[in-house]
Design a protein around this motif. Structure first.
Motif, PDB file in Angstrom:
ATOM      1  N   ALA A  10     -23.642 -18.722  12.534  1.00 15.28           N
ATOM      2  CA  ALA A  10     -22.694 -17.643  12.792  1.00 15.28           C
ATOM      3  C   ALA A  10     -21.264 -18.105  12.550  1.00 15.28           C
ATOM      4  N   LEU A  80     -37.107 -14.122   7.910  1.00 13.21           N
ATOM      5  CA  LEU A  80     -36.848 -13.006   7.004  1.00 13.21           C
ATOM      6  C   LEU A  80     -38.136 -12.442   6.402  1.00 13.21           C
TER       7      LEU A  80
ATOM      8  N   PRO B   2     -20.432  -9.976   4.252  1.00 13.37           N
ATOM      9  CA  PRO B   2     -19.537  -9.818   5.400  1.00 13.37           C
ATOM     10  C   PRO B   2     -19.765 -10.937   6.401  1.00 13.37           C
ATOM     11  N   GLN B   3     -18.687 -11.422   6.968  1.00 11.85           N
ATOM     12  CA  GLN B   3     -18.769 -12.629   7.786  1.00 11.85           C
ATOM     13  C   GLN B   3     -19.607 -12.471   9.032  1.00 11.85           C
ATOM     14  N   PHE B   6     -24.331 -13.020  10.396  1.00  8.92           N
ATOM     15  CA  PHE B   6     -25.045 -14.023  11.176  1.00  8.92           C
ATOM     16  C   PHE B   6     -24.679 -13.944  12.648  1.00  8.92           C
ATOM     17  N   ALA B   7     -23.432 -13.651  12.927  1.00  8.39           N
ATOM     18  CA  ALA B   7     -23.010 -13.555  14.324  1.00  8.39           C
ATOM     19  C   ALA B   7     -23.786 -12.454  15.036  1.00  8.39           C
ATOM     20  N   LEU B   9     -26.780 -11.426  14.333  1.00  8.86           N
ATOM     21  CA  LEU B   9     -28.156 -11.867  14.522  1.00  8.86           C
ATOM     22  C   LEU B   9     -28.255 -13.075  15.446  1.00  8.86           C
ATOM     23  N   ALA B  10     -27.125 -13.616  15.837  1.00  6.97           N
ATOM     24  CA  ALA B  10     -27.152 -14.791  16.715  1.00  6.97           C
ATOM     25  C   ALA B  10     -27.673 -14.435  18.102  1.00  6.97           C
ATOM     26  N   PHE B  70     -32.546  -1.710   5.777  1.00  5.66           N
ATOM     27  CA  PHE B  70     -32.778  -3.007   5.147  1.00  5.66           C
ATOM     28  C   PHE B  70     -31.552  -3.623   4.488  1.00  5.66           C
ATOM     29  N   ILE B  73     -29.898  -6.634   6.083  1.00  6.73           N
ATOM     30  CA  ILE B  73     -30.760  -7.811   6.179  1.00  6.73           C
ATOM     31  C   ILE B  73     -30.900  -8.465   4.807  1.00  6.73           C
ATOM     32  N   LYS B  74     -30.833  -7.644   3.781  1.00 11.96           N
ATOM     33  CA  LYS B  74     -30.911  -8.196   2.432  1.00 11.96           C
ATOM     34  C   LYS B  74     -29.736  -9.124   2.146  1.00 11.96           C
ATOM     35  N   ILE B  76     -28.617 -11.339   4.083  1.00 10.38           N
ATOM     36  CA  ILE B  76     -29.057 -12.678   4.505  1.00 10.38           C
ATOM     37  C   ILE B  76     -29.883 -13.295   3.395  1.00 10.38           C
ATOM     38  N   ASP B  77     -30.776 -12.486   2.860  1.00  5.68           N
ATOM     39  CA  ASP B  77     -31.613 -12.973   1.773  1.00  5.68           C
ATOM     40  C   ASP B  77     -30.748 -13.442   0.601  1.00  5.68           C
ATOM     41  N   TRP B  79     -27.675 -14.560   0.778  1.00  8.17           N
ATOM     42  CA  TRP B  79     -27.006 -15.810   1.140  1.00  8.17           C
ATOM     43  C   TRP B  79     -27.963 -16.994   0.967  1.00  8.17           C
ATOM     44  N   LEU B  80     -29.215 -16.750   1.270  1.00  6.57           N
ATOM     45  CA  LEU B  80     -30.217 -17.817   1.198  1.00  6.57           C
ATOM     46  C   LEU B  80     -30.555 -18.207  -0.233  1.00  6.57           C
TER      47      LEU B  80
END
Lengths: 104, 104
Positions: A10, A80, B2-3, B6-7, B9-10, B70, B73-74, B76-77, B79-80
DNA sequence: GCGGAATATACGTGTCAAGGTATATAAGAA
DNA sequence: TTCTTATATACCTTGACACGTATATTCCGC
């Protein structure tokens, strides 16, 4: 309770450290310079990342060289996975729907 | 990305809400009951998730029915993705190395 | 309209983590 | 040894934010 995987990511500073380490290992000072963060800040973030297994380090004289480790990031990928499956099913359903419309 | 993705989802509570919504839409009260959280807590977490685009809601009389979205959440995908590419390359390199050893 | 159900919000409180400065540790170099 | 470099840690302050209780809002049925 320690910080979990998502909480650790985060922090934008920590993500930028990981992003930088994707291009290769780096010392604390080089990270501090390249990412424009104070040295103590970098050290503290690296400690968090290392304790969580996101990075590992080796010693080179007074330097500590940090390197990316994948296992922990894979945990994100695993979290995920069910979502990915869900949205790909949604996508398939949409495609089938469009196909049916086209056939009419 | 967007920053704050993750925060958001933390928070374990928010992830459990998303996990529950994977099995289908749900009202605030049902989430509150199933996840053993107070109703105000669920409402507040849902507000955060909705503002960020992780969920959407429709109205059914006094109820608000929340549903998973979705797109966020995508992110995150996405970023990964570079990490995934990196570790698959590592895996390939390892396999080639083992192949060479086997051929000797 | 009124009462009740479902949800949202306001407020006070406590925790926890991030950032900065200063300092401690450790390993060369001289 | 003393000085310097590289990194880690301690301490403090500040700001977010998660939680619970109480209250406001909104919608329904009667």
């Amino acid at each position: 309770m320690p910080q979990d995987t998502f909480a650790i990511l985060a922090e934008p500073s920590r993500r930028s450290i990981l992003d930088r380490l994707r291009t290769g290992e780096a010392s604390v000072n080089s990270l501090s310079a390249q990412l424009q963060m104070t040295q103590p800040s970098v050290s503290k973030h690296l400690k968090v990342l290392k304790d969580a297994g996101f990075v590992s380090s080796r010693t080179d004289a007074q330097r500590r060289i940090y390197q990316l480790e994948f296992d922990r990031i894979k945990a994100i990928d695993a979290w995920l996975e069910p979502y990915r499956e869900l949205w790909s099913r949604h996508l398939d359903a949409l495609e089938r729907h469009l196909d049916r419309k086209r056939d009419h």
